[in-house]
Write an enzyme that holds these catalytic residues in place. Structure first.
Site, PDB file in Angstrom:
ATOM      1  N   GLU A   1     138.442  71.084  99.526  1.00  0.00           N
ATOM      2  CA  GLU A   1     138.446  69.735 100.105  1.00  0.00           C
ATOM      3  C   GLU A   1     139.555  69.587 101.140  1.00  0.00           C
ATOM      4  OE1 GLU A   1     138.440  66.844  96.910  1.00  0.00           O
ATOM      5  OE2 GLU A   1     136.267  67.040  96.775  1.00  0.00           O
TER       6      GLU A   1
ATOM      7  N   GLU B   1     130.274  70.013  93.806  1.00  0.00           N
ATOM      8  CA  GLU B   1     130.826  69.291  92.646  1.00  0.00           C
ATOM      9  C   GLU B   1     129.996  68.046  92.404  1.00  0.00           C
ATOM     10  OE1 GLU B   1     135.020  68.368  92.745  1.00  0.00           O
ATOM     11  OE2 GLU B   1     135.529  70.347  93.541  1.00  0.00           O
TER      12      GLU B   1
HETATM   13  C1  GAL Z   1     137.576  66.854  93.560  1.00  0.00           C
HETATM   14  C2  GAL Z   1     138.360  68.148  93.477  1.00  0.00           C
HETATM   15  C3  GAL Z   1     138.310  68.717  92.072  1.00  0.00           C
HETATM   16  C4  GAL Z   1     138.660  67.640  91.079  1.00  0.00           C
HETATM   17  C5  GAL Z   1     137.741  66.454  91.254  1.00  0.00           C
HETATM   18  C6  GAL Z   1     138.029  65.301  90.331  1.00  0.00           C
HETATM   19  O1  GAL Z   1     137.866  66.156  94.684  1.00  0.00           O
HETATM   20  O2  GAL Z   1     137.842  69.092  94.377  1.00  0.00           O
HETATM   21  O3  GAL Z   1     139.190  69.783  91.972  1.00  0.00           O
HETATM   22  O4  GAL Z   1     139.976  67.275  91.269  1.00  0.00           O
HETATM   23  O5  GAL Z   1     137.893  65.959  92.537  1.00  0.00           O
HETATM   24  O6  GAL Z   1     137.907  65.687  89.025  1.00  0.00           O
END
Ligand code: GAL
Length: 736
Positions: A193, A262
Site C-alpha cells: 500500500e 485484501e
Molecule cells: C491494510 C494493510 C494490511 C492491514 C489491513 C488492516 O491496509 O495492507 O496490512 O493492516 O490494512 O487490517
C-alpha cells in the site's frame, strides 16, 4: 546442434558423457526457468491454464508450526487455491545480521507445508507489512542506522531493504520454492500500500517506487510481482486492490488481471475498542460482486487471523488477531462464514471455465439489479444476478425465467441454468464459540517489584525528558522516569491541606504514577490518540519526595507516513502546581531512567530465571497490587481442544507459559464503540458491526497446546496495575 558439433570434434566417450550431462542440465535449466506463471487481462495462467484463484491470508508467526498443517488443510477443504502471507522482517532479523528462521518463523517449512497440501503461495515480501504488526514489520534497530528514513528515496533504507528482500528471494530460490523451480510460490509482493505514502511525500516517493520496482524485477524470481493500492505501478508489476469491496477497481494496465489482494473478512481489535464482525452474507456478496465484474484473484485478509503472541502486536493492537476470519483465532471454523464461503468457492469453480474464457455482458434489470453473463463460443456459460438494494428483495425476469433476489445479494448460476448459490441465503449452520472452564488448578506465588527511585544505582540520569524507544530500543515495554522534588517546610499547602497538582503529559501509551513509592494512579491513550495526560492532587511531604513514573508502550505504530519518527513516553510538560511559587516545571530537572522491570532483567518469565527471587504464597500472596509477578504450575487438561486463559479478574500486563510469550493482556480497558444491532445488508465499514461494547476488548488469551507438557507447566503473569490472580481460569475453546 551445439552439442552435435562438439561431439564430432571430440570423439572420446568421456567427453561425450560430459556433454550429455551439460545438455541435460541446460534442458532442465531452460525448462524450469521458462515462465510457467504468467497472466493476461482475464486471469493468472499457470502451466498454460487460466485460473480464477481463491486465496486466503494465514500469517505463519500468528500460529504455531503444530497448528499449520491443520490450518492449511482446512483452507484447502474450504476451497482455497492459494495461501497468502507477509514476510515478517523484525521476526527474522531481531538484531542486525542475526537471523531467526526457527519455530513460528520457519518460513520455508510453512511454505513447504502449503506445497504438500497442493496449494500455491502468494509471498508478500514487503518488507513493510503494516498488518497491525509491531513497527509494521521493520526491526527497531533499523531506525537507528544513521541517516535512516523509512520508505522513501533514502540510501541507508534502500540498502537495508534490498539486503533483506534479496536474502528472502535467495532463500526461496535455494529451497526451490518459486513455481518455475517446482515450488508453490506463484506471485510475490513488493512494498505494501505504498500509493498513499507516495501521494503524501511526492517526488522522493516516486523515485523510491521506481527504485524498488526495478530492484524487485531484477531478482528474477520467475513469477509475477504485484503491488497493492498503488496506481502508478510500473510495467510489468500488477497493481491490485485492498478493501471491503473492490468490484469497481480497474488495473492501471488493461492487460493486467483484476486482483483483490485484501478482502477484509472483518477487522482487527484494538485495546479499548470493540470486536468487529462482518457477516457471511456480506463477505460472500463482496466476492461475488468482484467475480461478476471480471475479477480473477481474490484473497481473504484474513482467512486465519490468529494471535499476536508476545510483543508482536502493533500499537494498541490486541493480542487476539481473530479478525472474524473464516477460521477463528484458535483454528476452528467460524460458522456460518467458513461453510458459506466454501459453498461459494465450489460454485465459482464450476463457473471457472466460463469466467476465464469471456468478458461479462451486463444487462440492467432495474434500478439496483443487474445480470452479468459470461458466455463464449466454446460453450461454457455462467450467470450472475445481483440485487444491490439494501432493503428490498427484487423479482426479476431474465431469459424468460423469473428469479427472486433477496436484498443485497448475488445469485450464481454456474451453467447459466441452475441456481446454485445466493450470497444472502446461508445454509451452513452457525456455531457459537464457547469457553469452558477446564477446572485446572493453579497454586499461585507472587513477587512484587520495588518502585524505582532516582537514587538507585542501576539508573542513569539526564536533565531532560527522553523519548522512550530511543532509550529502550524496544527491548522492553517499560521505562521508568524518576525524579526528586524538594518541598520546603514553608510551603502553604502543608498547612492548608490543599495538595498540589501533578500534571504529566506523555506521548503514550500508558502511565503509572508512584509518589514516594506508593501507587497513585494511571492514565492511558488509545489507538486514535496515543497521547495521555495524567493530572491529580498528590500528597507530598516537607523535604525530599520521589516521583516515579512507569511509562509503558503497547506496541509500536505500524502505519502512517514516517511513523518511524513518532514518539513514545513522557516528553512533558511535567508540572507541579499549587506551590508557593505557583507552578514548578519539572521537565528540565534531573530525571533518572531505568529500562524495563527488575523482574525482566532477572528473567522471571523464563524457566532459568524464575527462582532468582523469593516468591511468597498463601496469606502473603499479593492481591490487587501493582508491579506484581505471579507464577503457578499446572497440568495440561486432557483432550485436544484449543486452550485459553480467562484474564477477566486482572488489569494489564503480560503472560508467559513455559517461557513462551502468550502476549499482552489488558482487561481493565473496556471497549468503546456503538454496538447497535446490525444487519448484513448495506455497505459494510469497519465500524458498522461492533460487539463487546462496555466489556474488556479481549478477555481470553490463546495458549497453544503445543507449548504444554502433561504436567509441571509454568505460568507466569506480570500484573502492572493490580488484579486478583486467583480469578484466572484455564478454559477450553469449542464451537457448538
Ligand atoms: C491494510 C494493510 C494490511 C492491514 C489491513 C488492516 O491496509 O495492507 O496490512 O493492516 O490494512 O487490517
Amino acid at each position: 546442434m551445439l552439442i552435435m558439433r562438439v561431439m564430432k570434434r571430440n570423439n572420446s566417450r568421456s567427453h561425450c558423457g560430459v556433454w550429455v550431462l551439460v545438455l541435460l542440465f541446460c534442458l532442465q535449466w531452460f525448462g524450469s526457468a521458462r515462465a510457467r506463471v504468467s497472466y493476461d487481462d482475464k486471469a493468472f495462467i499457470i502451466n498454460g491454464r487460466r485460473r480464477i484463484l481463491i486465496s486466503g491470508s494465514i500469517h505463519y508467526p500468528r500460529s504455531t508450526p503444530q497448528m499449520w498443517p491443520d490450518l492449511i488443510q482446512k483452507a484447502k477443504d474450504g476451497g482455497l487455491d492459494v495461501i497468502q502471507t507477509y514476510v515478517f522482517w523484525n521476526g527474522h532479523e531481531p538484531s542486525p545480521g542475526q537471523y531467526n528462521f526457527e519455530g513460528r518463523y520457519d518460513l520455508v517449512h510453512f511454505i513447504k507445508l502449503v506445497q504438500q497440501a497442493g496449494l500455491y503461495v502468494h509471498l508478500r515480501i514487503g518488507p513493510y507489512v503494516c498488518a497491525e504488526w509491531n513497527f509494521g514489520g521493520f526491526p527497531v534497530w533499523l531506525k537507528y542506522i544513521p541517516g535512516m528514513e523509512f520508505r522513501t528515496d533514502n540510501e541507508p533504507f534502500k540498502a537495508a531493504m534490498q539486503g533483506f528482500v534479496e536474502k528472502i528471494v535467495n532463500m526461496m530460490k535455494s529451497e526451490k520454492l518459486f513455481e518455475p523451480l517446482g515450488g508453490p510460490i506463484i506471485m510475490n509482493q513488493i512494498e505494501n500500500e505504498y500509493g498513499p505514502v507516495e501521494w503524501a511525500i511526492g517526488e522522493p516517493g516516486k523515485r523510491y517506487t521506481q527504485w524498488f520496482s526495478k530492484m524487485a524485477l531484477g531478482l528474477n524470481t520467475g513469477v509475477p510481482w504485484i503491488m497493492c493500492k498503488q496506481e502508478d505501478t510500473p510495467y510489468p508489476i500488477i497493481d491490485t486492490c485492498n478493501g471491503f469491496y473492490c468490484e469497481n477497481f480497474r488495473p492501471n494496465n488493461p492487460s493486467n488481471p483484476k486482483m483483490f489482494t485484501e478482502l477484509w473478512t472483518g477487522w482487527y481489535t484494538e485495546f479499548g475498542g470493540p470486536v468487529h464482525v462482518r457477516s457471511a452474507e456480506d463477505t460472500a456478496f463482496a466476492v461475488a460482486r468482484f467475480i461478476q465484474n471480471n475479477g480473477s484473484f481474490f484473497n481473504y485478509y484474513m482467512y486465519h487471523g490468529g494471535t499476536n503472541f508476545d510483543r508482536t502486536a502493533g500499537r494498541f493492537i490486541a493480542t487476539s488477531y481473530d479478525y472474524d476470519a473464516p477460521l477463528d483465532e484458535y483454528g476452528l471454523p467460524n460458522e456460518p462464514k467458513y461453510g458459506h464461503l466454501t459453498e461459494l468457492h465450489k460454485v465459482i469453480k464450476q463457473a471457472e471455465q466460463a469466467l476465464v474464457s469471456s468478458y461479462p455482458t451486463v444487462t440492467w434489470l432495474g434500478k439496483n439489479q443487474e445480470a452479468h453473463v459470461f458466455s463464449s463460443k466454446s460453450g461454457p456459460c455462467a450467470l450472475f444476478l445481483s440485487n444491490y438494494d439494501p432493503q428490498y428483495s427484487a423479482t426479476i425476469t431474465f431469459w424468460n425465467k423469473q428469479y427472486v433476489l433477496p436484498p443485497w445479494s448475488v445469485s450464481i448460476l454456474p451453467d447459466c441454468k441452475t441456481l446454485a448459490f445466493n450470497t444472502a441465503t446461508v445454509t451452513s449452520r452457525s456455531s457459537e464459540p464457547r469457553m469452558i472452564n477446564t477446572g485446572s488448578r493453579f497454586y499461585w506465588q507472587s513477587y512484587t517489584e520495588e518502585v524505582i527511585s532516582a537514587d538507585q544505582s542501576d539508573t542513569f540520569a539526564a536533565n531532560v525528558l527522553w523519548e522512550q524507544v530511543n532509550v529502550t530500543r524496544d527491548s522492553s515495554d517499560y521505562l521508568w522516569y524518576t525524579t526528586d522534588v524538594y518541598i520546603a517546610s514553608n510551603e502553604g499547602f502543608l498547612k492548608s491541606g490543599k495538595d498540589p497538582i501533578l500534571t504529566v503529559m506523555s506521548a503514550g501509551h500508558a502511565l503509572q504514577v508512584f509518589i514516594n513509592g506508593k501507587p497513585w494512579g494511571n492514565a492511558y491513550g488509545s489507538l486514535e490518540n496515543p497521547r495521555l495526560t495524567y493530572s491529580a492532587n498528590v500528597k507530598l511531604n516537607a523535604g525530599n519526595n520521589k516521583i516515579s513514573l512507569l511509562s509503558a508502550s503497547v506496541g509500536l505504530a505500524n502505519v502512517g507516513t514516517h511513523y518511524e519518527s513518532w514518539s513514545t513516553g513522557v516528553l512533558g510538560p511535567v508540572t507541579l502546581s499549587g506551590l508557593n511559587e505557583g507552578t514548578r516545571d519539572l521537565k528540565y530537572q534531573k530525571w533518572s531512567y531505568k529500562v524495563g522491570l527488575s523482574g525482566e532483567s532477572k528473567n522471571l518469565n523464563t524457566l532459568g530465571g524464575i527462582s532468582s527471587v523469593e516468591w511468597v504464597q498463601g496469606l502473603f500472596l499479593a492481591k490487587e497490587q501493582p508491579l506484581t509477578w505471579y507464577q503457578a504450575t499446572f497440568d495440561a487438561p486432557g483432550g485436544n481442544e484449543p486452550l485459553a486463559l480467562d484474564m477477566s479478574s486482572m488489569g494489564k500486563g503480560r503472560i508467559w507459559v513455559n517461557g513462551e510469550g502468550v502476549g499482552r493482556y489488558w482487561t481493565k480497558n473496556t471497549a468503546r464503540g456503538s454496538c447497535s444491532k446490525c444487519g448484513y445488508a448495506g455497505t459494510y465499514t469497519a465500524t458498522k458491526c461492533e460487539t463487546n461494547c462496555g466489556q474488556p476488548s479481549q478477555t481470553w488469551y490463546h495458549v497453544p497446546r503445543s507449548w504444554l507438557k502433561r504436567s509441571g507447566n509454568v505460568l507466569v503473569v506480570f500484573e502492572e496495575w493490580g488484579g486478583d490472580v486467583t480469578g484466572i481460569r484455564l478454559v477450553s475453546r469449542t464451537r457448538t
